[in-house]
Write an enzyme that holds these catalytic residues in place. Structure first.
Site, PDB file in Angstrom:
ATOM      1  N   GLU A  55      -6.919  -7.505  -0.099  1.00  0.00           N
ATOM      2  CA  GLU A  55      -7.248  -7.439   1.330  1.00  0.00           C
ATOM      3  C   GLU A  55      -8.721  -7.101   1.440  1.00  0.00           C
ATOM      4  O   GLU A  55      -9.101  -5.929   1.440  1.00  0.00           O
ATOM      5  CB  GLU A  55      -6.429  -6.362   2.060  1.00  0.00           C
ATOM      6  CG  GLU A  55      -4.981  -6.713   2.273  1.00  0.00           C
ATOM      7  CD  GLU A  55      -4.243  -5.732   3.198  1.00  0.00           C
ATOM      8  OE1 GLU A  55      -4.888  -4.887   3.848  1.00  0.00           O
ATOM      9  OE2 GLU A  55      -3.004  -5.822   3.259  1.00  0.00           O
ATOM     10  N   GLU A  62       0.836  -1.209   0.000  1.00  0.00           N
ATOM     11  CA  GLU A  62       0.000   0.000   0.000  1.00  0.00           C
ATOM     12  C   GLU A  62       0.865   1.251   0.000  1.00  0.00           C
ATOM     13  O   GLU A  62       0.591   2.208   0.717  1.00  0.00           O
ATOM     14  CB  GLU A  62      -0.927   0.013   1.221  1.00  0.00           C
ATOM     15  CG  GLU A  62      -1.900  -1.150   1.237  1.00  0.00           C
ATOM     16  CD  GLU A  62      -2.634  -1.283   2.570  1.00  0.00           C
ATOM     17  OE1 GLU A  62      -2.161  -0.729   3.577  1.00  0.00           O
ATOM     18  OE2 GLU A  62      -3.665  -1.946   2.577  1.00  0.00           O
TER      19      GLU A  62
END
Ligand SMILES: *[C@@H]1O[C@H](CO)[C@@H](O)[C@H](O)[C@H]1NC(C)=O
Ligand SMILES: *[C@@H]1O[C@H](CO)[C@@H](O)[C@H](O)[C@H]1NC(C)=O
Ligand SMILES: *[C@@H]1O[C@H](CO)[C@@H](O)[C@H](O)[C@H]1NC(C)=O
Ligand SMILES: *[C@@H]1O[C@H](CO)[C@@H](O)[C@H](O)[C@H]1NC(C)=O
Ligand SMILES: *[C@@H]1O[C@H](CO)[C@@H](O)[C@H](O)[C@H]1NC(C)=O
Ligand SMILES: *[C@@H]1O[C@H](CO)[C@@H](O)[C@H](O)[C@H]1NC(C)=O
Length: 647
Positions: A262, A185
């Protein structure tokens, strides 16, 4: 091939200093993808995955947890790798026990699961400093997650060493590892594409696997985190996520099949009186949403997914991370996460619900039967005897004019004790450096004055009165280094300021106190403490207690039947070790009220089990110090007796 060819071109252009991929890594792998599908041995492959981190699970339970995941309908497991546990000291590689990631991958393969590896080097993961080892903070010129020489050197050494263990397990070599994630991320944090290209290159050169990135679903997170030549994917809600991928990822070298890397099946718990346990248990609407989202991803979109977490596990010892948003948010020892397989390995209602959902997307009869939940045990309550004052157990002393940080003292986790003998009289408000890092217990001449707790935006203002010869003691607890910072917020970037202990001067009423003795208390080997049971226990200095229990059970081949939840009902805040194994922190405020004690550390057959408890606020709560093993867990919150009016 198209992907690898374009990557080779980019590698050549972006950084002449990095090797161009070797000829061998250009051989056709059995796992690849085209614009619309992942392809395993040429056939479309839908990843039905879940996150499970081996370093959060006792090794002896890996197989049982993986079997549970497989029996839920998963075909792939996504593990994070925590660098700080693998290289706790620079250059010393510790890949045994829970750190043997290659062994975890091999067991996964034996259980019919593939692996998508998430080695970071930064992983976030609600872990101390996002998985970075604390020693990085002492390297001159260090700037993590950036094109910074010292950082890239350390990261590359880690990646190279990790790949020695895991490269042989690539799918291209008959192993289970399908893909490797580049950074984590990164787009939320920055947009230095030289940095992400460098991480891409080191992973590409060292691992024989498809690479991908995983980012939040904003334009700026996707643009910041995506890397030329690397498949771009998203996390979170799959609807806006896949839409954003289609809209913002326009470089063909980053396009491919959709993966929600995720998909959150709830969330981590935070210490604090006002923070309830996160769970979908009894929340029908939340569970309906999970099912709809999974159906949307796997069905409507024919996409791939990874549930974060399928099994959370435990932040044993000191391993939890934290957030900083003008106050510290510290994650609990439990990383139950409300996940389908709970912290002790049980199938929850959510597990069964999601299993029925996943049934629709896999061939009939391909999901194994669910392995049974193994019974947990109860331990009747037993007494804890005071054995030592924490301050009497200190070792190596460092003396300086000004306080030094925990890292400067060569310490990564735990407490540091700072002592100052007053030369003149001064009274007023005490400031422990630039800010409390993180929880500062204040004593004058052995009497507790209060706690300055950074978990509150307005911690207590602790007033002290020092006379010549007065002894001021500050016990500073590292509650977990920040694991996440987003450039989308106005907050300070604490990933670049991970220091614990005291940074800057300690002042009283604005006057700088000079002359400090400092004692690291990492408590990483409590067998070295000399403890004896003849301590007057009425004071306010933290106390080490000890107690024993026996298990009236024949010696076992299945240690899981010895699992329990250990509680210290009259304790306020502290830590628990069983047979020297550090279970982690307890804290009366909740929501966690007991610590997962895996049967793997318990001795059966009437042998003595030794329990050590460090209580930081002795006698603050009425009642004897006892411990008890509970077979059923309860979550609850209580007031913070040490900081009743703090907000
Ligand atoms: C990708 O491969 C699958 C399986 O062979 C095929 O059905 C699909 O059409 C391919 N997609 C593209 C864009 O080539
Ligand atoms: C990236 O590298 C190029 C070439 O070395 C350099 O010109 C540029 O300033 C770098 N960008 C950043 C953000 O460091
Ligand atoms: C998803 O597919 C189902 C079944 O085909 C359909 O009823 C539903 O409307 C679709 N949902 C979306 C958001 O496209
Ligand atoms: C700490 O105090 C000393 C002496 O007053 C001063 O020289 C020094 O700059 C101070 N350090 C910081 C970090 O403020
Ligand atoms: C603890 O008890 C001892 C013995 O009764 C007493 O002398 C001492 O002052 C007490 N200490 C505190 C901090 O109350
Ligand atoms: C624990 O919970 C289970 C299931 O909810 C229940 O059947 C059992 O009686 C409970 N045991 C205790 C000791 O509370």
């Amino acid at each position: 091939m198209l992907l690898l060819a374009s990557l080779a071109a980019v590698v050549g252009a972006a950084s002449a200093a990095v090797d161009v991929p070797s000829a061998r890594s250009l051989a056709a792998p059995p796992f690849t993808y085209n614009r619309t599908h992942f392809l395993l041995h040429g056939a479309p492959y839908q990843i039905i995955g879940g996150q499970m981190d081996p370093q959060r699970i006792p090794r002896a339970y890996w197989r049982a947890r993986l079997q549970k995941a497989r029996a839920m309908g998963l075909n792939t497991v996504f593990p994070y790798v925590f660098w700080n546990m693998l290289e706790p000291t620079q250059g010393q590689w510790r890949n045994t026990g829970e750190n043997d990631i290659a062994a975890f991958a091999r067991i996964a393969q034996e259980e019919g699961l593939y692996i998508v590896l998430r080695p970071g080097p930064y992983v976030c993961g609600e872990r101390d400093w996002g998985g970075f080892p604390a020693w990085l903070a002492t390297v001159p010129g260090m700037l993590v997650r950036s094109s910074n020489g010292p950082f890239l050197d350390a990261a590359e050494a880690y990646v190279r060493r990790l790949a020695r263990d895991l490269r042989p397990l690539a799918a291209s070599r008959g192993g289970p590892v399908l893909m490797v994630q580049v950074e984590n991320e990164y787009g939320s944090f920055g947009n230095d594409h030289n940095y992400t290209a460098a991480i891409r290159n080191m992973l590409h050169v060292n691992f024989d696997a498809v690479l991908y990135t995983n980012d939040g679903t904003e334009q700026w997170t996707l643009e910041g985190g995506s890397v030329p030549g690397v498949l771009a994917e998203i996390d979170g809600d799959p609807r806006p996520g896949f839409k954003a991928l289609r809209q913002y990822i326009t470089d063909p070298s980053q396009q491919g099949p959709l993966l929600d890397g995720e998909y959150y099946t709830y969330g981590p718990d935070i210490w604090g009186s006002g923070n309830a346990h996160t769970t979908s248990q009894g929340r029908a609407q939340v569970v309906r949403q999970f099912v709809e989202d999974v159906d949307y991803a796997l069905g409507n979109e024919s996409a791939s997914i990874s549930m974060y977490m399928v099994h959370g596990g435990t932040n044993f010892g000191w391993s939890n991370g934290a957030l900083w948003q003008d106050k510290l948010t510290a994650w609990t020892t439990s990383y139950d996460y409300g996940s389908p397989i709970d912290e002790s390995g049980r199938s929850t209602d959510l597990y069964h619900t999601l299993r029925s959902t996943l049934h629709k997307y896999v061939p009939q009869g391909s999901i194994p039967d669910i392995p049974p939940d193994i019974p947990r045990m109860q331990i009747p309550k037993f007494g804890l005897t005071p054995m030592a004052l924490l301050f009497d157990t200190v070792g190596q002393r460092t003396t300086r004019e000004a306080p030094a940080t925990m890292e400067t003292l060569g310490q990564a986790y735990g407490f540091t004790l700072y002592e100052h003998i007053a030369k003149s009289s001064v009274s007023g408000i005490l400031r422990p450096g630039d800010r409390p890092r993180d929880r500062v217990l204040v004593y004058v001449d052995g009497l507790r004055q209060g706690v300055i707790d950074s978990q509150y935006q307005q911690p207590l203002a602790v007033n002290v009165q020092l006379n010549p010869g007065s002894k001021l003691q500050l016990l500073v607890e590292n509650l977990g280094r920040v694991n996440y910072y987003s450039r989308g917020t106005v907050y300070r970037n604490d990933l670049q300021d991970p220091y614990k202990g005291i940074r800057g001067n300690v002042t009283v009423n604005g006057r700088v106190l000079k002359g400090w003795d400092m004692y690291p208390l990492p408590l990483d080997d409590i067998s070295t403490l000399s403890l004896s049971p003849d301590l007057p226990s009425n004071g306010s200095i933290p106390i080490l207690y000890r107690g024993y229990f026996v298990v009236d059970h024949p010696s076992l081949t299945v240690p899981a039947a010895l699992d329990t939840f250990l509680a210290v009902p009259n304790g306020v805040k502290g830590n628990v070790w069983v047979n020297g194994f550090h279970l982690g922190r307890y804290w009366r405020v909740g929501p966690q009220q007991s610590l997962y004690l895996p049967g793997t550390v318990v001795k059966a057959a009437r042998q003595l089990n030794e329990v050590t408890v460090l209580e930081l606020a002795p006698h603050m709560v009425e009642g004897p110090m006892i411990a008890v093993g509970q077979s059923n867990r309860t979550w609850s919150n209580k007031p913070d007796e040490e900081c009743l009016d703090c907000t």
